[in-house]
Design an enzyme around this catalytic site. Structure first.
Site, PDB file in Angstrom:
ATOM      1  N   CYS A 246       0.839  -1.200   0.000  1.00  0.00           N
ATOM      2  CA  CYS A 246       0.000   0.000   0.000  1.00  0.00           C
ATOM      3  C   CYS A 246       0.877   1.254   0.000  1.00  0.00           C
ATOM      4  O   CYS A 246       1.491   1.578  -1.007  1.00  0.00           O
ATOM      5  CB  CYS A 246      -0.971  -0.055   1.169  1.00  0.00           C
ATOM      6  SG  CYS A 246      -2.345   1.131   1.048  1.00  0.00           S
TER       7      CYS A 246
ATOM      8  N   HIS B 212      -3.214  -5.804   1.209  1.00  0.00           N
ATOM      9  CA  HIS B 212      -2.470  -5.978   2.462  1.00  0.00           C
ATOM     10  C   HIS B 212      -2.365  -7.450   2.869  1.00  0.00           C
ATOM     11  O   HIS B 212      -3.200  -7.951   3.640  1.00  0.00           O
ATOM     12  CB  HIS B 212      -3.178  -5.214   3.585  1.00  0.00           C
ATOM     13  CG  HIS B 212      -3.055  -3.742   3.504  1.00  0.00           C
ATOM     14  ND1 HIS B 212      -2.160  -3.024   4.264  1.00  0.00           N
ATOM     15  CD2 HIS B 212      -3.712  -2.830   2.734  1.00  0.00           C
ATOM     16  CE1 HIS B 212      -2.271  -1.732   3.991  1.00  0.00           C
ATOM     17  NE2 HIS B 212      -3.211  -1.589   3.064  1.00  0.00           N
TER      18      HIS B 212
ATOM     19  N   GLU C 126      -0.513  -8.782   5.024  1.00  0.00           N
ATOM     20  CA  GLU C 126      -0.305  -8.944   6.464  1.00  0.00           C
ATOM     21  C   GLU C 126      -1.616  -9.069   7.229  1.00  0.00           C
ATOM     22  O   GLU C 126      -1.620  -9.490   8.389  1.00  0.00           O
ATOM     23  CB  GLU C 126       0.531  -7.776   7.019  1.00  0.00           C
ATOM     24  CG  GLU C 126      -0.196  -6.470   7.228  1.00  0.00           C
ATOM     25  CD  GLU C 126      -0.379  -5.638   5.968  1.00  0.00           C
ATOM     26  OE1 GLU C 126      -0.734  -4.455   6.088  1.00  0.00           O
ATOM     27  OE2 GLU C 126      -0.165  -6.175   4.851  1.00  0.00           O
TER      28      GLU C 126
END
Length: 223
Positions: free
Chosen positions: A86, A194, A196
């Site tokens: 991002c 994302h 994560e």
């Protein structure tokens, strides 16, 4: 143990999430501060999501000049795996480690949702654990995730296999449905979604973020 540095800029908000994902993958997370030029002997670096320096000027434009980025650029050019997520992707573009730029989403609204992607390239340091053509679901959240580049740059990315992820249902107007790209060597990858946030079944609808870190471990194990 493989040591992965996670950079914190003023305005980073997903650095702790990235560090937690690294630890869940069995790797060691090492905090790196934007004002230091030391990479603390890490084996790879993650530039996390957020709003570095408040996104003033352009997203990632000020973070690119943080002292740590001089070291990241040198390390990336020498072959160290670097992942920009991002805002981290925006920083990589501003640093010219990746081509192109992100502008406001086509709908001019912030997008936050589970996003379907297709894996287009599995020959990078961060994607080799995926199956070619795999369709995955990764959290997407951005207001300036509309990837654009000059026509000759887009042709180059297509012709050289450097488009790593493509949106299935374009959420922000990105050229050629591009969600992520790599450098020529494949050690630097940037993407807007994302991974994560897709590593823990307690809070995620998929675990499709885990192969990013398994890919890194496999590459560094062979090094």
């Amino acid at each position: 143990m493989i040591r992965v540095g996670v950079v914190t800029f003023p305005g980073s908000l997903d650095d702790e999430d990235a560090a937690r994902a690294v630890r869940l993958a069995g790797l060691e997370a090492v905090p790196l501060w934007h004002a230091s030029d030391s990479l603390a002997g890490v084996d790879a670096v993650i530039l996390p999501g957020g709003f570095s320096y408040g996104d003033y000027l352009r997203c990632g434009a000020i973070a690119r000049f943080s002292p740590v980025m001089d070291s990241v650029i040198d390390a990336a050019n020498a072959g160290m795996p670097v992942l920009g997520i991002c805002n981290g992707f925006q920083v990589l573009c501003e640093s010219h480690l990746l081509p192109g730029a992100m502008i406001r989403n086509a709908g001019r609204t912030f997008v936050c949702k589970d996003q379907s992607l297709r894996v287009e390239a599995t020959d990078t340091a961060w994607t080799n654990a995926f199956a070619p053509g795999a369709e995955i679901s990764i959290v997407l959240k951005n207001g300036e995730g509309n990837y654009q580049a000059a026509p000759d740059t887009l042709r180059m990315l297509e012709d050289t296999g450097r488009i790593v992820f493509r949106y299935l249902g374009n959420p922000n107007g990105s050229a050629n449905d591009i969600a992520g790209i790599s450098n020529e060597r494949g050690n630097v990858v940037g993407l807007m979604p994302h991974p994560e946030h897709n590593v823990d079944p307690l809070v995620a609808s998929s675990l499709d973020g885990l192969p990013f870190f398994a890919s890194l471990a496999a590459v560094l194990a062979r090094a």
